[in-house]
Design a protein around this motif. Structure first.
Motif, PDB file in Angstrom:
ATOM      1  N   GLY A   1     -82.566  68.489 100.464  1.00 25.35           N
ATOM      2  CA  GLY A   1     -83.830  67.843 100.778  1.00 25.35           C
ATOM      3  C   GLY A   1     -84.960  68.833 100.608  1.00 25.35           C
ATOM      4  O   GLY A   1     -84.746  70.019 100.336  1.00 25.35           O
ATOM      5  N   LYS A   2     -86.183  68.360 100.764  1.00 27.95           N
ATOM      6  CA  LYS A   2     -87.357  69.215 100.571  1.00 27.95           C
ATOM      7  C   LYS A   2     -87.264  70.457 101.445  1.00 27.95           C
ATOM      8  O   LYS A   2     -87.099  70.368 102.663  1.00 27.95           O
ATOM      9  N   GLY A   3     -87.327  71.624 100.818  1.00 31.82           N
ATOM     10  CA  GLY A   3     -87.296  72.889 101.526  1.00 31.82           C
ATOM     11  C   GLY A   3     -85.945  73.297 102.060  1.00 31.82           C
ATOM     12  O   GLY A   3     -85.850  74.289 102.781  1.00 31.82           O
ATOM     13  N   ASP A   4     -84.888  72.583 101.679  1.00 34.03           N
ATOM     14  CA  ASP A   4     -83.562  72.810 102.267  1.00 34.03           C
ATOM     15  C   ASP A   4     -82.515  72.973 101.172  1.00 34.03           C
ATOM     16  O   ASP A   4     -82.041  71.989 100.597  1.00 34.03           O
TER      17      ASP A   4
ATOM     18  N   ASP B   1     -89.649  72.388  96.649  1.00 35.68           N
ATOM     19  CA  ASP B   1     -90.808  71.860  97.359  1.00 35.68           C
ATOM     20  C   ASP B   1     -90.920  70.336  97.297  1.00 35.68           C
ATOM     21  O   ASP B   1     -91.856  69.757  97.845  1.00 35.68           O
ATOM     22  N   GLY B   2     -89.995  69.690  96.571  1.00 34.35           N
ATOM     23  CA  GLY B   2     -89.988  68.235  96.528  1.00 34.35           C
ATOM     24  C   GLY B   2     -90.964  67.626  95.543  1.00 34.35           C
ATOM     25  O   GLY B   2     -91.241  66.422  95.606  1.00 34.35           O
ATOM     26  N   TYR B   3     -91.476  68.428  94.598  1.00 32.07           N
ATOM     27  CA  TYR B   3     -92.416  67.884  93.614  1.00 32.07           C
ATOM     28  C   TYR B   3     -91.721  67.127  92.486  1.00 32.07           C
ATOM     29  O   TYR B   3     -92.311  66.250  91.864  1.00 32.07           O
TER      30      TYR B   3
ATOM     31  N   LYS C   1    -104.864  65.337  97.752  1.00 29.61           N
ATOM     32  CA  LYS C   1    -104.339  64.137  97.077  1.00 29.61           C
ATOM     33  C   LYS C   1    -102.825  64.185  96.961  1.00 29.61           C
ATOM     34  O   LYS C   1    -102.147  63.173  97.162  1.00 29.61           O
ATOM     35  N   ALA C   2    -102.287  65.363  96.640  1.00 27.98           N
ATOM     36  CA  ALA C   2    -100.830  65.491  96.519  1.00 27.98           C
ATOM     37  C   ALA C   2    -100.149  65.242  97.862  1.00 27.98           C
ATOM     38  O   ALA C   2     -99.062  64.653  97.916  1.00 27.98           O
TER      39      ALA C   2
ATOM     40  N   VAL D   1     -95.098  67.495  86.409  1.00 25.85           N
ATOM     41  CA  VAL D   1     -94.059  66.514  86.738  1.00 25.85           C
ATOM     42  C   VAL D   1     -94.543  65.073  86.766  1.00 25.85           C
ATOM     43  O   VAL D   1     -93.719  64.153  86.781  1.00 25.85           O
ATOM     44  N   GLY D   2     -95.855  64.853  86.778  1.00 22.69           N
ATOM     45  CA  GLY D   2     -96.302  63.465  86.903  1.00 22.69           C
ATOM     46  C   GLY D   2     -97.759  63.303  86.536  1.00 22.69           C
ATOM     47  O   GLY D   2     -98.136  63.444  85.385  1.00 22.69           O
TER      48      GLY D   2
END
Length: 392
Positions: free
Chosen positions: A8-11, A46-48, A280-281, A313-314
């Protein structure tokens, strides 16, 4: 086997998981002797990067010893030392025949996900989300290598793992970034980001004939490494405006080429556009913080080139497309066509033109990976490049 797993994010954690197996006649299995943490891995941490799933094995900079081959792999044998490109390419589709290996149309089994996000699907990538294939990465003791009859390159005994490993990604990525910058003899090239890709872009730009390279960052050890590689430097924390500083250093014309080696998570400390990007992010109105790309477009001279090896990424907001159009800029981008560069860059290593091991600051074990990810993300302890040896 032991492998670094995304939870998961950060893990991220080092877990015991199933060993890889041959699934297709074109597969090989390698015992990973060296792997590295890449700046783009931090986008996953970082989940990006969307479409990550708990249990995914990370890592796309890998090399090792062949321990098993499928029935159609005749170019490799057990015991060969190989570097594995991070792009998985078939070698025979429309795009591979054009040398556009990161656009391979046969290696992303989840192409529909990528098409929804990007319009078309690029090649599958190791350890880089399900949208890009869901392939297990090589921050692990062993790795299954699809299309092993085309991608991996054998490494001669006179080249060490530390010298060869970065043929998997950051050396070709930095070199292609410089090549995309369309450098002419004596040109001035500005490079944002002095992380590992930026370091190789600096040295590649000089190998391709740049007269000056101006490297932009704020981390002292990265700036020092850039200077050791032949660059002038700008610490963006010490100037009011990178744009103004670049115009001053180029007598108002601007750099001939600009390279964005930062990508989606530009900080731009305190600048209004960067603060807005981050806000915004944080609430899902944008995915990418494009401060550096804006700065590169505004700084580049009329008719110049902006090369973008930094991973996006987007969606990002407020790109100065009017400046880009009216200045007649050329924009060149892309995931690296690694297979086009491995052999010529290996020849440069063998010839003594460059020793890629200069970038390594932190040798480590695989068990150190979670700590090293966080140190690299937080720019602690002078980390520029971490290389891990899963088998000690």
């Amino acid at each position: 086997m032991r492998a670094l797993v995304w939870h998961g994010k950060g893990d991220v954690r080092v877990d015991t998981v199933a060993d890889p197996e041959i699934k297709h006649p074109r597969d090989a299995i390698i015992k990973v002797t060296a792997c590295a943490i890449c700046g783009s891995d931090l986008h996953l941490l970082d989940g990006y990067q969307p479409t990550m799933q708990a249990g995914d094995i990370l890592g796309h900079e890998n090399m090792g010893e062949v321990v098993a081959v499928g029935s159609e792999v005749t170019n490799l044998k057990i015991g060969d030392r190989v570097v594995v490109p991070f792009t998985i390419s078939c070698g025979d589709c429309f795009f591979c025949k054009k040398g556009l290996f990161s656009a391979c149309e046969r290696t992303n089994p989840n192409a529909d996900l990528a098409i929804k996000a990007m319009g078309h699907s690029p090649a599958g990538l190791f350890g880089f989300s399900h949208m890009l294939g869901g392939y297990c990465g090589g921050q692990a003791e062993y790795l299954r290598v699809p299309m092993a009859d085309f991608g991996p390159i054998k490494i001669p005994d006179n080249v060490t793992d530390d010298q060869a490993l970065f043929l998997s990604d950051i050396f070709p990525t930095g070199y292609m970034a410089a090549e995309n910058a369309q450098i002419e003899e004596g040109d001035t090239v500005a490079i944002w980001g002095c992380g590992p890709v930026g370091q190789f872009a600096i040295r590649s730009a000089l190998m391709l004939g740049a007269g000056r390279v101006i490297a932009i960052d704020e981390v002292p050890e990265r700036l020092a490494m850039a200077e050791a590689g032949g660059a002038e430097t700008i610490n963006f924390a010490d100037v009011d405006s990178v744009y103004d500083e670049l115009q001053f250093r180029t007598k108002g014309r601007g750099p001939d080429s600009c390279i964005d080696a930062v990508g989606a998570e530009a900080s731009g400390h305190g600048s209004a556009d960067a603060v807005l990007d981050k806000a915004k992010a944080s609430i899902g109105l944008a995915t990418d913080r494009v401060h550096v790309l804006r700065e590169a477009i505004m700084s580049c001279r009329m008719g110049g080139t902006v090369s973008i090896p930094g991973v996006y990424v987007g969606m990002g907001d407020k790109l100065p497309i009017g400046a880009m159009m009216n200045k007649g800029l050329t924009i060149k981008t892309g995931q690296t066509h690694v297979q086009a560069y491995t052999k010529p860059l290996l020849a440069r290593i063998e010839a003594g033109d460059i020793d890629p091991s200069f970038v390594i600051t932190h040798p480590a074990s695989l068990e150190d990976a979670p700590e090293m990810y966080k140190k690299f993300r937080d720019k602690e302890d002078g980390v520029i490049k971490v290389v891990m040896r899963p088998h000690g």
